[in-house]
Write an enzyme that holds these catalytic residues in place. Sequence first.
Site, short mmCIF file in Angstrom:
data_model
loop_
_atom_site.label_atom_id
_atom_site.label_comp_id
_atom_site.label_asym_id
_atom_site.label_seq_id
_atom_site.Cartn_x
_atom_site.Cartn_y
_atom_site.Cartn_z
N TYR A 22 0.83 -1.22 0.00
CA TYR A 22 0.00 0.00 0.00
C TYR A 22 0.86 1.27 0.00
CZ TYR A 22 -3.10 3.53 2.17
OH TYR A 22 -3.79 4.68 2.48
N ASN A 101 10.28 -11.54 10.58
CA ASN A 101 10.13 -10.67 9.41
C ASN A 101 10.59 -9.23 9.70
OD1 ASN A 101 8.59 -10.49 6.58
ND2 ASN A 101 8.23 -8.60 7.72
N THR A 126 6.37 3.36 13.50
CA THR A 126 4.93 3.45 13.81
C THR A 126 4.66 4.11 15.15
OG1 THR A 126 3.02 2.06 14.40
CG2 THR A 126 5.15 1.07 14.69
N TYR A 150 4.19 -6.20 17.75
CA TYR A 150 4.39 -5.39 16.55
C TYR A 150 5.19 -4.12 16.87
CZ TYR A 150 3.34 -1.96 12.94
OH TYR A 150 3.45 -0.98 11.99
N ASN A 179 -1.98 7.10 11.48
CA ASN A 179 -2.86 6.21 10.69
C ASN A 179 -2.82 6.57 9.21
OD1 ASN A 179 -3.74 5.87 13.52
ND2 ASN A 179 -5.18 4.46 12.57
N ARG A 230 -8.16 8.76 16.33
CA ARG A 230 -6.90 8.53 15.63
C ARG A 230 -6.57 9.73 14.74
NH1 ARG A 230 -6.85 5.27 18.85
NH2 ARG A 230 -6.46 3.02 18.75
N GLY A 293 -5.90 -3.93 22.95
CA GLY A 293 -4.68 -3.19 22.61
C GLY A 293 -4.92 -1.85 21.95
N1 UFG Z 1 -11.87 0.16 14.16
C1 UFG Z 1 -13.20 -0.16 14.29
N2 UFG Z 1 -13.73 -1.10 13.48
C2 UFG Z 1 -12.99 -1.76 12.54
C3 UFG Z 1 -11.63 -1.42 12.39
C4 UFG Z 1 -11.09 -0.44 13.23
O1 UFG Z 1 -13.92 0.38 15.14
O2 UFG Z 1 -13.54 -2.64 11.84
C5 UFG Z 1 -11.30 1.19 15.02
C6 UFG Z 1 -10.14 0.70 15.86
O3 UFG Z 1 -10.60 0.13 17.05
C7 UFG Z 1 -9.34 1.98 16.05
C8 UFG Z 1 -9.63 2.79 14.78
O4 UFG Z 1 -10.77 2.20 14.20
O5 UFG Z 1 -9.86 2.68 17.13
C9 UFG Z 1 -8.50 2.71 13.79
O6 UFG Z 1 -8.17 1.34 13.59
P1 UFG Z 1 -7.19 0.85 12.42
O7 UFG Z 1 -7.13 -0.64 12.52
O8 UFG Z 1 -7.59 1.47 11.14
O9 UFG Z 1 -5.82 1.51 12.83
P2 UFG Z 1 -4.99 1.36 14.17
O10 UFG Z 1 -5.06 2.68 14.85
O11 UFG Z 1 -5.36 0.19 14.98
O12 UFG Z 1 -3.59 0.98 13.57
C10 UFG Z 1 -2.68 1.90 13.11
C11 UFG Z 1 -1.82 1.22 12.06
C12 UFG Z 1 -1.11 0.06 12.66
C13 UFG Z 1 -0.34 0.53 13.86
C14 UFG Z 1 -1.23 1.26 14.82
C15 UFG Z 1 -0.43 1.88 15.93
O13 UFG Z 1 -2.62 0.81 11.00
O14 UFG Z 1 -0.25 -0.53 11.71
O15 UFG Z 1 -1.90 2.30 14.18
O16 UFG Z 1 -1.22 2.10 17.03
F1 UFG Z 1 0.19 -0.51 14.51
#
Ligand code: UFG
Length: 335
Positions: A22, A101, A126, A150, A179, A230, A293
């Site tokens: 991506y 990895n 990250t 991670y 994000n 986020r 988490g």
């Molecule tokens: N979320 C939902 N529903 C979903 C998917 C996500 O409510 O189906 C919420 C998550 O709980 C979070 C927010 O949307 O609160 C963002 O989630 P993402 O999975 O899009 O992104 P993250 O914040 O979890 O992850 C990002 C990066 C990761 C990194 C992380 C660091 O994508 O690679 O930040 O905290 F590890």
Amino acid sequence: MLKIDTPKASSWKILVIGGAGYIGSHMVKMLGQLGCRVTTLDDLSSGHRDAVLCGEFIQGNFGDRAILNAVLSRGFDAVMHFASLIQVGESVQSPDKYYRNNVTYTLVLLDAMRQHGVKKFIFSSTAATFGEPQYSPIDEQHPQQPINPYGRTKLMVEQALGDYDRAYEFKSVCLRYFNAAGADPEGQLGERHDPETHLIPLVLQAASGRRRHISVFGRDYETPDGTCIRDYIHIQDLCSAHWLALKSLMNGADSQAYNLGNGNGFSVQGVIDTAEIVTGCKIPIVNGPRRAGDPASLVADSRLAQEKLGWKPQYAELATIIKDAWNWETRLASR
Ligand code: UFG
């Protein structure tokens, strides 16, 4: 004063590890447009060959020293490394994969680079290296105490890079993404993870009908609407930060880590509301439990990147980020 001759950007030879993924594929396109000679090394375990829009493509794993020797012997000015496993939950279930990895293979890469005299490196790090925020927005001085494998794998590489700099004058820039979201404004590239776990593409799949609904992971956080906050950053702005980081290293700058975000937090519900406006579609929601988490709020302080690299996000509006992702989603949905 020390004068450093910088070759013209158009003559830079850049190796992009994970250039079919991506973020890597958007970077390859940008480097090509800027006139660099780009080589992508990607094993296509999660990337897509058709996402590599320019330069040379080599299929192979970056942990394979023989492949690295063959590739690096062609000579490069710098390496950008995007090939990592990125799912927090999976890293808890299968930490072996993540350490192998994200850490072991990256060390193999760094040693191969040294052997071939390539000592400039841009590393995808990250926000997960910080762990639970102790204050917000999060600047580069914030303690790094990752709470999952991670984040730990990424922090280990950051630390190794510090040691490699001190011992071998190996110069790197670590870019800590918050994000990453959005898609190529020209519509050629976008997010195509399998499985998709990121909020914005999932919300848009629910809008286009490719998914029945979006699950909201928790409404009981200590945030104004109870959903997680986020800091979403447009893929194009992320890539422009990489370009500026590369230029800084090519101009002789020291190693540095930067946090990359817009400094604006948006809640999960806020993302869904904005997506409904942008797409004109009603997005079905199912409320679910918290995802393990997930910190309540992660927002970047990116002033250092703005001050030292001259980075200025051009696509900071959430609606713009979602609009470009929606263009991509409608393309995928019509296939
Ligand atoms: N979320 C939902 N529903 C979903 C998917 C996500 O409510 O189906 C919420 C998550 O709980 C979070 C927010 O949307 O609160 C963002 O989630 P993402 O999975 O899009 O992104 P993250 O914040 O979890 O992850 C990002 C990066 C990761 C990194 C992380 C660091 O994508 O690679 O930040 O905290 F590890």
